[in-house]
Enzyme design. Structure first.
Site, PDB file in Angstrom:
ATOM      1  N   ASP A  39       0.984  -1.140  -0.067  1.00 54.04           N
ATOM      2  CA  ASP A  39      -0.090   0.059  -0.010  1.00 54.04           C
ATOM      3  C   ASP A  39       0.770   1.314  -0.160  1.00 54.04           C
ATOM      4  O   ASP A  39       1.848   1.479   0.842  1.00 54.04           O
ATOM      5  CB  ASP A  39      -0.931   0.110   1.405  1.00 54.04           C
ATOM      6  CG  ASP A  39      -2.021   1.055   1.230  1.00 54.04           C
ATOM      7  OD1 ASP A  39      -1.977   1.925   0.458  1.00 54.04           O
ATOM      8  OD2 ASP A  39      -3.004   0.951   1.727  1.00 54.04           O
ATOM      9  N   CYS A  79      -6.554   4.087  -2.303  1.00 58.25           N
ATOM     10  CA  CYS A  79      -6.796   2.651  -1.863  1.00 58.25           C
ATOM     11  C   CYS A  79      -7.928   1.953  -2.470  1.00 58.25           C
ATOM     12  O   CYS A  79      -7.863   0.690  -3.325  1.00 58.25           O
ATOM     13  CB  CYS A  79      -6.635   2.642  -0.395  1.00 58.25           C
ATOM     14  SG  CYS A  79      -5.219   3.526   0.293  1.00 58.25           S
ATOM     15  N   HIS A 129     -10.786  -3.197   2.005  1.00 52.87           N
ATOM     16  CA  HIS A 129     -11.150  -1.842   1.838  1.00 52.87           C
ATOM     17  C   HIS A 129     -12.101  -1.776   0.642  1.00 52.87           C
ATOM     18  O   HIS A 129     -12.121  -0.623  -0.015  1.00 52.87           O
ATOM     19  CB  HIS A 129     -10.013  -1.063   1.492  1.00 52.87           C
ATOM     20  CG  HIS A 129     -10.162   0.393   1.797  1.00 52.87           C
ATOM     21  ND1 HIS A 129      -9.000   1.332   1.816  1.00 52.87           N
ATOM     22  CD2 HIS A 129     -10.924   1.042   2.370  1.00 52.87           C
ATOM     23  CE1 HIS A 129      -9.619   2.503   2.092  1.00 52.87           C
ATOM     24  NE2 HIS A 129     -10.692   2.213   2.658  1.00 52.87           N
ATOM     25  N   ASP A 290      -0.788  -0.561  -4.747  1.00 50.32           N
ATOM     26  CA  ASP A 290      -1.974   0.096  -5.452  1.00 50.32           C
ATOM     27  C   ASP A 290      -1.716   1.671  -5.751  1.00 50.32           C
ATOM     28  O   ASP A 290      -2.543   2.052  -6.775  1.00 50.32           O
ATOM     29  CB  ASP A 290      -2.990  -0.039  -4.188  1.00 50.32           C
ATOM     30  CG  ASP A 290      -2.657   0.665  -3.095  1.00 50.32           C
ATOM     31  OD1 ASP A 290      -1.393   1.157  -2.782  1.00 50.32           O
ATOM     32  OD2 ASP A 290      -3.434   0.985  -1.805  1.00 50.32           O
TER      33      ASP A 290
END
Length: 493
Positions: A39, A79, A129, A290
């Site tokens: 991330d 995200c 998420h 991401d």
């Protein structure tokens, strides 16, 4: 009866394979697929990309055995939108996740469902998420709750937390919604869980997604062992970091790189497990992220911005049975919607019509067959860290092998020649000598927008269409906002 027939035809049109996509040649034994992503790890923060400060020996060695995508583009660099696009192969305005903490439709045609339908065992570990929260709830209401079984998008093995940025002694929920702790720095036990999955499923093809939380901020929470590897005073900063912020940038980079090196160690464990289990050759393993992080380039942090530090991510694809253990460099862009169809193509699985991205795998062996010349970058709704009052703006753009071109609602905004200006310090959007290039890129961008039915409207239009509510002060506008919208409206009449 006619109504039932119409429903059947509609469902079939989503699941039926696309006839314009050639199936890639694959070994008789279907490959395993492991998709590992961090991330907020930006593309230049690896040794193989030329960064002399960050310590990533495992990733650098893997690059020597992989397809290296030098221009892997996060289509929407934030995200939840990335994850929605990864799972569906669709653009954010199609699947609806263009704002964090919104829900991906339960009936979406997704990576987990497609591979499972084709006989694969499926597993997901780490950050999810895409569950979202209901309107009227606290924006982060779902982050600490289990994801209902019907919202797991085809993944059966399940060790998941919706969202956390506390990577030490964090918790997760299993397949039965039982809560457990990851002991210590969660990247390592998550990786151990992935290794356990591999050992238990090595006799049949499997799809495993491993979603790590770091190096997303907080930057200084990696284990001490890794933090000790970096002295801020010895780190270099990119030339586009303002002089007054360079000391701060070095402090941030020290913690950020510590996370990166910890993840590099974890990836090493995973790769070793593939070798130990004897399945490395027939396993497609992807390492990527991401989106990136500005890390004070241009004086700002985090993502959503259209600059390379935000939109470009590392991406390695290793598949020895198909490509051997040699490095293949790809400089043409690959966008987030292209990831799922490419994995399906390499696995010999038909690509559903719902997918909007392209299978780039034919172009890996034959550059003349590479189907993508420019990757879309977009932000339909600025929010949270780059909300309107912080300078956020709606934009659409295109990242090609050489150029970045971006429009705001007011018209052309940015144009960079990334070959001559790798730090994107010279905006050429109003330079007369670049008018023809700007017009060419604008036509290329327009073609993509028409193909994806993107009208490039103001943010409020999309929030209303999807019945979403803004969080906090995201909806507050600076004085010039509506003036810019009106200017665009006049131009398009």
């Amino acid at each position: 009866m006619n109504y039932l027939i119409m429903l059947f035809v509609l469902a079939a049109s989503v699941w039926l394979p696309r006839h314009d996509t050639a199936r890639s040649e694959v070994p008789v034994d279907r490959p395993n697929v492991i998709f590992v992503f961090a991330d907020q790890w930006r593309a230049e923060a690896t040794g193989y990309a030329g960064n002399a400060d960050v310590i990533t020996p495992v990733i650098d060695k893997m690059a020597g055995e992989s397809v290296v995508f030098h221009n892997a583009v996060a289509t929407m660099p934030v995200c939840a939108p990335y994850r929605g696009t990864l799972l569906t192969g669709q653009y954010p305005l199609t699947h609806g996740l263009f704002y964090n903490d919104k829900p991906l439709a339960t009936d979406a045609v997704t990576m987990g469902k497609i591979f499972k339908q084709n006989g694969y065992a499926t597993g997901y570990i780490g950050k999810w998420h895409v569950n979202g929260h209901a309107n009227g709830e606290h924006p982060f209401a779902a982050r600490d709750k289990p994801v209902p079984r019907e919202r797991r998008q085809g993944f059966d093995y399940w060790k998941v937390r919706e969202v956390t940025h506390d990577y030490n002694q964090s918790f997760y929920f299993d397949e039965n919604d039982r809560k457990h702790d990851w002991e210590g720095y969660d990247v390592f036990p998550q990786t151990d869980s992935a290794i356990g999955f591999i050992r238990n499923h090595k006799q049949s093809p499997f799809l495993l997604v491993l979603s790590w939380g770091p190096p997303h901020n907080p930057y200084h929470t990696a284990p001490e062992k890794y933090r000790k590897m970096y002295d801020p005073a010895r780190l270099s900063v990119r030339p586009n970091v303002p002089p007054a912020m360079q000391d701060s940038a070095r402090q941030i980079l020290a913690g950020y790189y510590a996370h990166c090196t910890a993840l590099d160690d974890a990836l090493g464990r995973l790769l070793k497990a593939l070798d130990n289990e004897g399945i490395a050759d027939n396993t497609i393993i992807v390492f990527t992220s991401d989106h990136g992080d500005m890390l004070l380039s241009k004086g700002v942090l985090r993502k959503q911005r259209p600059w390379d530090e935000s939109i470009l991510v590392p991406m390695l694809l290793r598949y020895p049975a198909r490509y051997g253990k040699k490095r293949i460099d790809i400089h043409k862009p690959i966008g987030t919607p292209d990831l799922l169809p490419t994995l399906l193509g390499l696995s010999g699985i038909d690509i559903p019509r719902s997918i909007q991205g392209s299978d780039v795998s034919p172009g890996i062996s034959d550059p003349a067959k590479y189907p993508v010349d420019g990757a879309l970058i977009m932000l339909p709704v600025p929010f949270h860290e780059w909300q309107f009052m912080n300078g956020g703006r709606e934009y659409r753009g295109i990242r090609t092998e050489r150029y970045t071109y971006v429009r705001s609602l007011a018209g052309p905004w940015l144009l960079y020649d990334n070959e001559k200006d790798p730090y994107q310090e010279n905006n050429l959007s109003t330079e007369p000598q670049y008018a023809s290039i700007r017009e060419q890129l604008d036509r290329q961008l327009g073609k993509i927008l028409r193909k994806t039915n993107d009208e490039f409207l103001p943010a409020d239009d999309y929030m209303k269409k999807w019945n979403y509510t803004y969080d906090g002060k995201d909806s507050l506008r600076p004085p010039a906002y509506w003036e810019n919208v009106k200017r665009r409206a006049v131009k398009t009449k």
